[in-house]
Design an enzyme around this catalytic site. Structure first.
Site, PDB file in Angstrom:
ATOM      1  CG  ASN A  69      66.294  45.965  17.306  1.00  0.00           C
ATOM      2  OD1 ASN A  69      66.879  46.471  18.259  1.00  0.00           O
ATOM      3  ND2 ASN A  69      66.693  44.819  16.742  1.00  0.00           N
ATOM      4  CB  CYS A 133      76.662  44.881  22.797  1.00  0.00           C
ATOM      5  SG  CYS A 133      77.515  44.121  24.188  1.00  0.00           S
ATOM      6  CE  LYS A 170      71.773  36.815  19.605  1.00  0.00           C
ATOM      7  NZ  LYS A 170      70.489  37.301  20.159  1.00  0.00           N
ATOM      8  CB  THR A 198      70.235  42.107  14.262  1.00  0.00           C
ATOM      9  OG1 THR A 198      71.022  42.912  15.160  1.00  0.00           O
ATOM     10  CG2 THR A 198      68.993  41.614  14.987  1.00  0.00           C
ATOM     11  CB  THR A 277      61.522  38.995  13.969  1.00  0.00           C
ATOM     12  OG1 THR A 277      62.833  39.508  14.264  1.00  0.00           O
ATOM     13  CG2 THR A 277      60.710  40.078  13.304  1.00  0.00           C
TER      14      THR A 277
END
Length: 319
Positions: A69, A133, A170, A198, A277
């Site tokens: 994604n 991120c 995370k 991911t 997912t």
């Protein structure tokens, strides 16, 4: 029957199964298939300060064992989130693990402060700090790829939330030494860790001979990443058991589709697991994993889920 309760630091949940951030929006769609309050916690889609439209399409691509994604953290922004999504989650009795992010370390703090000021903050049982991120103030470096950046974000969020609010950082697996990053996050005040986000991947369209995603690269999730998640959980748990960092609860995520998948992460050291997912083709999957994981615990002769956490470390043959 087994006691499926789990403890994550000061947080106690009736069962260890959660959604994974970004895979079930903010609950209302999933609630059509089962009460989201049945889960140990509902993890929200990562929310940032301002509304975001995300990346251009196409931004999802299937692989043989998962998907990529490149959504780009699309979302309504923190104000709309607390007024609509968080209020709705509170109204249905969900235990909310709110996922937050920011373009800069300071923005993480702003989002955390606005979240804490919400009338529905009582529904928030913890905050998942998505440091996986990019930091736009540092040329796009991912916060979780650098111990210093990880430390700074966690400290700022800790200062902006009410004392005692559980914080889970995370982490990305795309680092040389995840133990070092984990240690930095815990040293800065995180109460626990979520592992893993991911992996960075890419798909080429072999008909058009160009990247299939408009953003070129994307995050790989699904069964393909489960061995990586197990490895990361194992390494960090081993470091804790060896005294190289303080002991803290871990939330395992990556490729969980069945109770047996979840058990693998738990045996490696996870005190809770997230289902992501798998919900795209079976929205009832997170709720089913609750029952399947309990069946696995009983099958192995245990009466308490807590007794299975990290058990593989105790059963590793040593020369």
């Amino acid at each position: 029957m087994a006691d499926m309760g789990t403890t994550l630091g000061t947080l106690t949940l009736p069962n260890p199964v959660m959604t994974a951030s970004g895979c079930a929006a903010n609950g209302q769609e999933l609630h059509r298939f089962f009460p989201v309050s049945d889960l140990g916690a509902f993890v929200t889609k990562t929310v940032m300060a301002a509304p975001r439209s995300g990346r251009s399409t196409p931004r999802m691509a299937e692989t043989a064992s998962g998907m990529l994604n490149s959504i780009g953290l699309q979302g309504p922004g923190i104000d709309a989130f607390v007024e609509k999504d968080l209020a709705w989650l509170a109204s249905v009795g969900a235990r909310v693990l709110a996922s937050i992010a920011g373009n800069t370390a300071e923005e993480f703090g702003d989002v955390a402060e606005r979240l804490a000021s919400s009338p529905s903050f009582d529904a928030v049982v913890g905050v998942e700090v998505n440091i996986s991120c990019p930091n736009v103030a540092n040329r796009g470096l991912v916060f979780a790829c650098d111990p210093v950046s990880s430390d700074r974000v966690v400290r700022i969020v800790r200062d902006r939330l009410p004392p005692g609010t559980p914080i889970f950082a995370k982490l990305t697996p795309d680092v040389t030494d995840i133990v070092a990053i984990a240690g930095a996050a815990l040293g800065a005040g995180a109460d626990g860790l979520t592992m893993i986000n991911t992996l960075l991947g890419m798909v080429i369209d072999t008909d058009l001979l160009r990247p299939q995603l408009a953003g070129v690269t994307g995050g790989l999730s699904g069964p393909a990443v489960r061995p990586v998640a197990v490895r990361a959980l194992w390494q960090v748990t081993a470091a804790m058991r060896e005294g190289r960092m303080r002991v803290a609860p871990l939330i395992g995520v990556g490729g969980v589709r069945t109770g047996r998948d979840a058990l693998e992460l738990v045996a490696a050291g996870a005190s809770a697991v997230q289902v992501g997912t798998a919900t795209f083709n079976d929205p009832s999957r997170p709720r089913r994993v609750v029952d399947e994981l309990e069946a696995e615990v009983v099958r192995h002769g245990f009466t308490r889920f807590a007794d299975v956490v990290g058990i593989a470390h105790e059963r590793t043959a040593r020369p």
